[in-house]
Design an enzyme around this catalytic site. Sequence first.
Site, PDB file in Angstrom:
ATOM      1  N   GLU A 127      22.458   3.511  26.012  1.00 30.91           N
ATOM      2  CA  GLU A 127      23.153   3.359  24.851  1.00 30.91           C
ATOM      3  C   GLU A 127      22.410   4.430  23.816  1.00 30.91           C
ATOM      4  O   GLU A 127      20.907   4.141  24.221  1.00 30.91           O
ATOM      5  CB  GLU A 127      23.901   2.304  24.218  1.00 30.91           C
ATOM      6  CG  GLU A 127      24.806   1.749  25.168  1.00 30.91           C
ATOM      7  CD  GLU A 127      25.445   0.373  24.720  1.00 30.91           C
ATOM      8  OE1 GLU A 127      24.888  -0.141  23.633  1.00 30.91           O
ATOM      9  OE2 GLU A 127      26.296  -0.220  25.411  1.00 30.91           O
ATOM     10  N   ASP A 238      14.921  -1.101  40.805  1.00 28.90           N
ATOM     11  CA  ASP A 238      13.970  -1.208  41.766  1.00 28.90           C
ATOM     12  C   ASP A 238      14.113  -0.200  42.864  1.00 28.90           C
ATOM     13  O   ASP A 238      13.159   0.593  43.333  1.00 28.90           O
ATOM     14  CB  ASP A 238      13.996  -2.639  42.066  1.00 28.90           C
ATOM     15  CG  ASP A 238      13.227  -3.409  41.167  1.00 28.90           C
ATOM     16  OD1 ASP A 238      12.465  -2.845  40.211  1.00 28.90           O
ATOM     17  OD2 ASP A 238      13.133  -4.699  41.320  1.00 28.90           O
ATOM     18  N   HIS A 277     -12.843  30.269  44.367  1.00 27.11           N
ATOM     19  CA  HIS A 277     -13.555  29.854  43.168  1.00 27.11           C
ATOM     20  C   HIS A 277     -13.432  28.433  43.040  1.00 27.11           C
ATOM     21  O   HIS A 277     -12.224  27.671  43.129  1.00 27.11           O
ATOM     22  CB  HIS A 277     -12.728  30.570  41.704  1.00 27.11           C
ATOM     23  CG  HIS A 277     -13.056  31.940  41.484  1.00 27.11           C
ATOM     24  ND1 HIS A 277     -14.476  32.490  40.901  1.00 27.11           N
ATOM     25  CD2 HIS A 277     -12.571  33.009  42.021  1.00 27.11           C
ATOM     26  CE1 HIS A 277     -14.190  33.723  40.743  1.00 27.11           C
ATOM     27  NE2 HIS A 277     -13.024  34.204  41.480  1.00 27.11           N
ATOM     28  N   GLN A 278     -14.563  27.873  43.006  1.00 28.98           N
ATOM     29  CA  GLN A 278     -14.352  26.153  42.864  1.00 28.98           C
ATOM     30  C   GLN A 278     -13.701  25.542  41.941  1.00 28.98           C
ATOM     31  O   GLN A 278     -12.841  24.851  42.037  1.00 28.98           O
ATOM     32  CB  GLN A 278     -15.884  25.819  43.043  1.00 28.98           C
ATOM     33  CG  GLN A 278     -16.469  25.274  44.076  1.00 28.98           C
ATOM     34  CD  GLN A 278     -17.813  24.922  44.060  1.00 28.98           C
ATOM     35  OE1 GLN A 278     -18.251  24.552  42.991  1.00 28.98           O
ATOM     36  NE2 GLN A 278     -18.542  24.617  45.297  1.00 28.98           N
ATOM     37  N   GLY A 338      -0.792  31.827  35.239  1.00 30.82           N
ATOM     38  CA  GLY A 338      -0.673  32.382  34.239  1.00 30.82           C
ATOM     39  C   GLY A 338       0.243  33.028  33.604  1.00 30.82           C
ATOM     40  O   GLY A 338       1.637  32.111  33.856  1.00 30.82           O
ATOM     41  N   GLU A 362      15.368   6.572  34.541  1.00 35.20           N
ATOM     42  CA  GLU A 362      15.070   5.359  35.473  1.00 35.20           C
ATOM     43  C   GLU A 362      14.088   4.400  34.839  1.00 35.20           C
ATOM     44  O   GLU A 362      13.413   3.750  35.920  1.00 35.20           O
ATOM     45  CB  GLU A 362      14.932   5.980  36.806  1.00 35.20           C
ATOM     46  CG  GLU A 362      15.644   7.031  37.110  1.00 35.20           C
ATOM     47  CD  GLU A 362      17.177   6.700  37.743  1.00 35.20           C
ATOM     48  OE1 GLU A 362      17.966   7.393  38.000  1.00 35.20           O
ATOM     49  OE2 GLU A 362      17.240   5.445  38.129  1.00 35.20           O
TER      50      GLU A 362
END
Lengths: 379, 377
Positions: A127, A238, A277-278, A338, A362
């Site tokens: 509500e 749950d 690229h790391q 990008g 939830e």
Amino acid sequence: MGTDITLTPKQQEIQQRARDFTRKYIIPAAREHDRTAEFPEFIVKKAIEAGIFPHSIPKKYNGPGYDILSQSLIAEELGYGCLSFANILTGNLLSSHLVLIGGSEEQKKFYLGQITSGGLGGFLLTESGAGSDAGSVKTTARLDGDAYVLNGSKCFASFCSYAKVMVVIASTDLTKGTKGLSAFILDRSHITVSKPEHKMGIRCSDSVEISFKNMRVPKENLIGNEGEGFKYAMMALDVARTTVASVALGCARRALDEAVKFCKERTDITGKPLYKHQSVAFKIADVAMQIEASRQLVNSIISLKESGLKFNTEAAMSKAFSTDTAMKACTVALKLMGSKGYSTDTVVEKLMRDIKIYQIFEGSNQVQRLVISRGVFNS
Amino acid sequence: MDYVMTEEDELIQQNAGEFSAEYIEPIAVDLDKTGTYPKETVDLLAENGFMGLCFSSSFNGAEASYVSYILALEEIAKVSAGVASILLNHVSLAAYSVNKWGTADQKNKYLSELCTGEKLGAFAWAEADSAPGLNESSLKAVKADDNYILNGKKCYVANGGEAGLYLAAALTADEEGTKKFSIFIVPANVQGIHIVRKIDKMGLRACPWVEMSFENCEIPVENLLGQENNGLIMIKEAYLAANIAEGAVAIGIMEAALKEASEYVKNRIQFKRPIANFPAIQDMLADIAGNLELARLAVYDAAGKITKNKPFMREAATIKKFLSNVGTQALIDAVQVEGGYGFCEDMSVSRLYRDINGLFFTESSEDFAEQIIAKEI
């Protein structure tokens, strides 16, 4: 994603069916339904034909009777396709599970029958003044002869412009707080809905307000006993949280797939692929790691459930972790891609808009942390 | 620290705030909803001197500092990041480049038009299907006598379609696999420019994006900006300067979000008290406020460096790296505290969430912030 070798042949088949369904019916339609915010009326019929709707109802009530893992596999694939469609196709679980927990045999047959025949089942708890504080429900139900008279107002009711049946939580005794809350079955004839909210995401699953003014609901629509509605709702939540975790896991996988595809295809201006690229590769590694952890958390709940053990703390962990992971996956994908990721040329900007509500509904991820910390400190 | 707020800066900040409240705020929601380019508003920005705020009066600029411009941008971003984005692309990419690398003639002719707002500026660098220069359809320029002939496509061009003047980065050499780019000043009315399509996007919707094509566009050699084949260095610097301006837009967005979210939590009662009283909520808002404060110092300081003509690459890259993370997180959290209401378009945070994700893009490895920072440290 390849085949998970721990799945049984039957589970693999169900997963494949859900995957095919998503590819065929959800992914091609999702963008347009996001744009128009139009409810995809075709989708439930198609999902029934594909055997993935409803995904959670036992055989005894004419459902497919899938095991818990299969249910989560379906939810994940739907989430991979579109969080809005997934919300429509799995959102029944909350109210149907509540009926399964607290309802009489007759109520189960009626309510679950409505759903197996293609109706959607809504859940009316929230509500305007009762969000995270779900116990402060002000909608009242007063017994008057052979009917309860309902007064009050519910909001953010998912897909309730289209729901055929629903469960409402109302107070039969305002002096008792959560112990005064009761659950009732409603059908469409009982309600009128407001215009849908304008949302930034999950746009084709409408959110509406539903008001009751001296509305009479037959006495036999009370689920279980007076004063037990909140208990049923929390138990149903749950279970629903695990589904939300699976759906979010699907979204996270989608964001990762999009980012991986981009970083494989794209190079920098020297021709070196972005993934070499790391700084790019490690961001992807982090997301992949968290997705795997989310999956294991979902799987651990499935084991707990199958063993009949308590799982409410773990369900809270899973919901918060999966949805936070999905948010992270979307953020990483958007930043790596990008301008292209920010534009409607790819799905990533939509994922980023859709996923936000999964951290909120939830039970917000703050409420989950409340549940988790209680579990931790009380154990 | 290179930042001191002068009286003039303060005055400009105040003017920009009043201007934004009067002319931009009332239309901001609508601009976002419809994705309309606010031509009249941009004209008003021009009339009030904002389009050439930080450039020399010799070229019709207002001769204010880069700090003043940053402060103005922040004020505008508080009410519409989309409008701020229009100004940013015009000033920090287009006008900045002409001012920095243009010849006296180029500045007289083109910077003057940009500063008066007679022409809106745009910078065309990104491409649709690959990093710039690597695709069949990439924009290329070939010299032929007194002209360069431009052919190819550019994509995600901000201010595209509305701009009167484009700076187009085209491939001019490919020596043993090393791509060399040059920047050309391209008036929108030259033959051969076509807008292929408008591009819809998540946010910053008042600022138009397009894909555009160049078909045998003849650009006189005097419209080459800086030296031939030297484009990448300029592009890198211009985009870093723009990162500082994007920082101003990000802090404007964060301020607006913080303001709305803190009002919301004071009025939202759950568990019999305002949710502002919950430490979990305070924690999220305190993070937004703290990061905002740190970012503001960094942005103003970097703007001070530009004003003083000092190097600013590392500072700009730091702003990009820091704000690109904390800015996005700030809006993830601002929507979170407003819950389901924050997710609806009636509240500003949903728009701000969409807007802030449109900043700090990396369009090629040239602007990986960590590499720029690492090199200097």
